[in-house]
Design an enzyme around this catalytic site. Structure first.
Site: not given
Ligand code: CP
Ligand code: NVA
Length: 326
Positions: A123, A150, A153, A244, A285, A313
Site C-alpha cells: 500500500r 485499488h 477492493q 468513498d 469501500c 476483501r
Molecule cells: N477499503 C480499504 O482498503 O480499507 P482499509 O484502508 O482499512 O484497508
Molecule cells: N480513496 C480512499 C480509499 C481508502 C480505502 C483513500 O485512498 O484514502
C-alpha cells in the site's frame, strides 16, 4: 448466496483456474475479463468451502510481505488472515520502519524481499512504487492501494454485487463522489465485467482522463458504458450507488475545502430515491466518514452491503493470492 459461475462454460480441464496465472496485480486494466471472472468464481467457492468448515492449504509454507506506507484496517487484516487461512503467513512491514523510509530504493527493496518471501503486497502513495516493485521483484506483487488504484477492493466489490444481484452484465453502478483510486478500479472492473459505470462528481474532481479513455476502450469488448457526469440526476436507473471519502489518504489538508465542494453529492435517502429503483444497493469501500459522503440512515439501511464488501476483501484476496502464488 448464488452459486452460479461467471466463467461457466469457459473453464478448462485444469478445473478452471490455470488461465488465472499471472505474476502481478498492479491494476485491473492489465487483467482479462476471463481472469477477473475466474477470481470472482474462485472467491465465492473458497468462501462457501470455508463456511462449510473446509480447511484450505493452497499456500502452505508460503509467506507474503505486506508493506504499508499508509493506514489500513481491512487490507491489513484481510490479507494477513487470508494468508493464514490458506496455510501460509503474512508479514506486516511498516513503510517508515523499513530502510525504504530512510532512502533504500524500491528496486533494492524488491530484490531483497524476493529472496525471503513468496509474494509482496504493498500500500503506497505513488503508483510508480507499485510498478517499481513489480519490475524488480521476482515474486508476485499485489497493489493494496496506491494513489492511482485499488484493484483488490474492486474485485471484492464486484463479487459482492454479483452475490446480491445474481448477475453483473448489464447492471449500472453509479459512483458518486471523488474520481479517485477506488473510482478508477471500479471503472476498469466494470469495463471488463460488462457493468456500466457512471462517475458522478463535482467539476474538477473527475477521474483521470487516461482512465476514462482506457476503460471506455476496454469496455468495447463487453459493451459496458463508462461515463462521467457532474449532475447527480445521472444516478437515475442505477442498480448500485457507490461512494468513498471525499478526501483520501494524503489529501487531509484539502478536507475542509472538499467538504464544501462535495456537499450536493452526499448519499442520503433523497439521493438514493433518485435512482427510481427500490432495490438499489448502497456500497462503500470503507472507512466511511459518516455525515459527510453518506448519512447513517443510508449506511445502515437494508439496501447497504458495506460489511459484505468488507468481508469479501478476505475471500477475493484469497482467490487472487492462490492464483498468483500457489
Ligand atoms: N477499503 C480499504 O482498503 O480499507 P482499509 O484502508 O482499512 O484497508
Ligand atoms: N480513496 C480512499 C480509499 C481508502 C480505502 C483513500 O485512498 O484514502
Amino acid at each position: 448466496m448464488k452459486t452460479k459461475e461467471l466463467t461457466k462454460g469457459t473453464t478448462c480441464a485444469c478445473g478452471g483456474h490455470h488461465h488465472l496465472k499471472r505474476k502481478d496485480l498492479c491494476s485491473l486494466s492489465d487483467v482479462s475479463t476471463q481472469e477477473l471472472k475466474g477470481w470472482i468464481d474462485l472467491a465465492i467457492k473458497l468462501k462457501k468451502e470455508r463456511k462449510a468448515g473446509k480447511v484450505h492449504n493452497q499456500l502452505a509454507g508460503k509467506n507474503l510481505a505486506m508493506i504499508f506506507q499508509k493506514s489500513s484496517t481491512r487490507t491489513r487484516v484481510s490479507f494477513e488472515i487470508a494468508m493464514r487461512q490458506l496455510g501460509g503467513s503474512g508479514l506486516y512491514l511498516s513503510g517508515n520502519e523499513l530502510q525504504l523510509g530512510r532512502g533504500e530504493t524500491i528496486a533494492d527493496t524488491a530484490q531483497v524481499l524476493s529472496r525471503y518471501v513468496d509474494g509482496i503486497m504493498a500500500r503506497v502513495y505513488a503508483h510508480s512504487d507499485i510498478l517499481g516493485l513489480a519490475k524488480y521483484a521476482t515474486v508476485p506483487v499485489i497493489n493494496g492501494l496506491s494513489d492511482f488504484s485499488h484493484p483488490c477492493q474492486a474485485v471484492a466489490d464486484y463479487q459482492t454485487l454479483f452475490e446480491h444481484k445474481g448477475k453483473l452484465e448489464g447492471l449500472t453502478l453509479a459512483y458518486v463522489g471523488d474520481g479517485n483510486n477506488v473510482a478508477h478500479s471500479l471503472m476498469f472492473g466494470g469495463a471488463k465485467l460488462g457493468v456500466n459505470v457512471v462517475i458522478v462528481c463535482p467539476k474538477g474532481y473527475e477521474p483521470k482522463q487516461e482512465v476514462t479513455d482506457l476503460s471506455s476502450e476496454q469496455a468495447k469488448e463487453t459493451g459496458a458504458k463508462i461515463t462521467v457526469s457532474n449532475g447527480i440526476e445521472a444516478v437515475k436507473g442505477a442498480d448500485c450507488i457507490y461512494t468513498d471519502v471525499w478526501a483520501s489518504m494524503g489529501q487531509e489538508k484539502e478536507h475542509d475545502e472538499r467538504v464544501k465542494i462535495f456537499q450536493d453529492y452526499q448519499i442520503n435517502s433523497k439521493l438514493m430515491g433518485m435512482t427510481g429503483k427500490k432495490d438499489t444497493l448502497f456500497m462503500h469501500c470503507l472507512p466511511a466518514h459518516r455525515g459527510e459522503e453518506v448519512t447513517n440512515e443510508v449506511a445502515d439501511s437494508a439496501n447497504s452491503v458495506i460489511f459484505d464488501e468488507a468481508e469479501n476483501r478476505l475471500h477475493a484476496q484469497k482467490a487472487i493470492l492462490v492464483s498468483l502464488m500457489a
